[in-house]
Enzyme design. Sequence first.
Site, PDB file in Angstrom:
ATOM      1  N   ASP A 186       7.263  -0.279   4.595  1.00 49.17           N
ATOM      2  CA  ASP A 186       7.153   0.592   5.782  1.00 49.17           C
ATOM      3  C   ASP A 186       8.051   1.820   5.683  1.00 49.17           C
ATOM      4  O   ASP A 186       8.505   2.346   6.692  1.00 49.17           O
ATOM      5  CB  ASP A 186       7.492  -0.183   7.067  1.00 49.17           C
ATOM      6  CG  ASP A 186       6.716  -1.478   7.197  1.00 49.17           C
ATOM      7  OD1 ASP A 186       5.481  -1.424   7.067  1.00 49.17           O
ATOM      8  OD2 ASP A 186       7.339  -2.534   7.412  1.00 49.17           O
ATOM      9  N   HIS A 212      -0.704   1.712   5.447  1.00 49.53           N
ATOM     10  CA  HIS A 212      -0.194   3.072   5.324  1.00 49.53           C
ATOM     11  C   HIS A 212      -0.785   3.930   6.435  1.00 49.53           C
ATOM     12  O   HIS A 212      -1.977   3.847   6.713  1.00 49.53           O
ATOM     13  CB  HIS A 212      -0.599   3.696   3.978  1.00 49.53           C
ATOM     14  CG  HIS A 212       0.061   3.073   2.799  1.00 49.53           C
ATOM     15  ND1 HIS A 212      -0.381   3.270   1.502  1.00 49.53           N
ATOM     16  CD2 HIS A 212       1.135   2.268   2.703  1.00 49.53           C
ATOM     17  CE1 HIS A 212       0.393   2.601   0.673  1.00 49.53           C
ATOM     18  NE2 HIS A 212       1.314   1.987   1.377  1.00 49.53           N
TER      19      HIS A 212
END
EC number: 6.3.4.4
Length: 428
Positions: free
Chosen positions: A13, A41
């Site tokens: 992340d 993503h």
Amino acid sequence: MSAFIVLGAQWGDEGKGKMTDYLAENADVVVRFQGGNNAGHTVVVGEKEYKLHLIPSGILYNDKLNVIGNGVVLDPKALFEEINYLESLGVEITPDRLIISDRAHVIMPYHRVLDGIKERARGNKDIGTTGKGIGPSYTDKMERSGIRVCDLIHKEVFEENLKETLEVKNKIITEVFGEEALDYDEIYNEYLGYAEKLRPFVKDISVIVNKKIKDGKEVLFEGAQGTLLDIDYGTYPYVTSSSTIAGGVCIGAGVGPTAITNAVGIAKAYTTRVGKGPFPTELLDSTGDWVREKGHEFGVTTGRARRCGWLDLVILKTSARVSGLTSFAVTKIDTLAGLDTLKVCTGYRLNGEIIDYVPASLEDLAKCKPIYEEFQGWDDSIANARCYKDLPENAIKYLKKIEDFTETKVSIVSVGPKRDQTMIISEI
């Protein structure tokens, strides 16, 4: 540079999607080399936001070849859902723009079922899996009982493999866990449909990618998750089931180590992780809540709130070492704007000693007490910076500390989610 890697330097992340999208502008080929649809993503282009899970970020450019490598475990259902989602947003997906390794392993319904059953059976010792069948699929790969894409698109091979494998899986599901058996015909017919849709996309990607490199094309290898989730160097067992470090490119895309010229580690200006496991710099107070809300720290794939903490340079130093990073790209430095004082971890205190590495033992890492250095903060004007000299002096000092401690330069800084909020400050 002709072949370079973009990978996560923390617990995932970190903003890899945005960075890959940004760097893909100058690439000819974008390759995903590990993981599955457990990754998420988010890429912002203009006013549009795209959420990607399996397909490489280069798909948002019209002139790039996008590759799903053999190191990826492929859920065909999830793949075609993502293709439909992207096409609904005007992104064209054709075999000229996306190819899939014939050696990639296929996630089957029994993988997802077993993933959920085993996680529930762990009780309060659960790992925090996404339940998408990633781990069980990699397990079958190692046990040499998996079904690959090349097997799926050959009807007779798939039929034989599915019969043998499902018989074993159903015994485990029914006799060990007391759950309902899966239906052979239902799975067979569903996956035959996927096979026909997959067929035009399936190639020997190692041959194609290596030829592109030999021809001098720019090839970008896109990692999923992050270094501290690596199956070997992560906080085991709270890790993913694949190799997330630079070495994973070689086995996950079929290229030799000498082909790689650069490796860029993506790092947030603070630290986050999802799920359980040790987190030395975690903020369990109002500051942690503030960072989570301001940074929108909620998982793309699961929606789970991320745990937030101060920047941990021990982790970044470890990432630089195990992946041979040539530089860092630092993201979300704008999120920290507004804090008067920032802390950065420069070591751990463990059993009376000071260490600057992540110990293998989970018990030892849980005992580690962070040693902090304090920095003065900056204001929200940082989001308007478009070159290095525009950055606040305190932010520059912060970045310099990252470079000095990790002995790895910072080449890119991101001050917001949009493409134009990214600046290259030194050669990648």
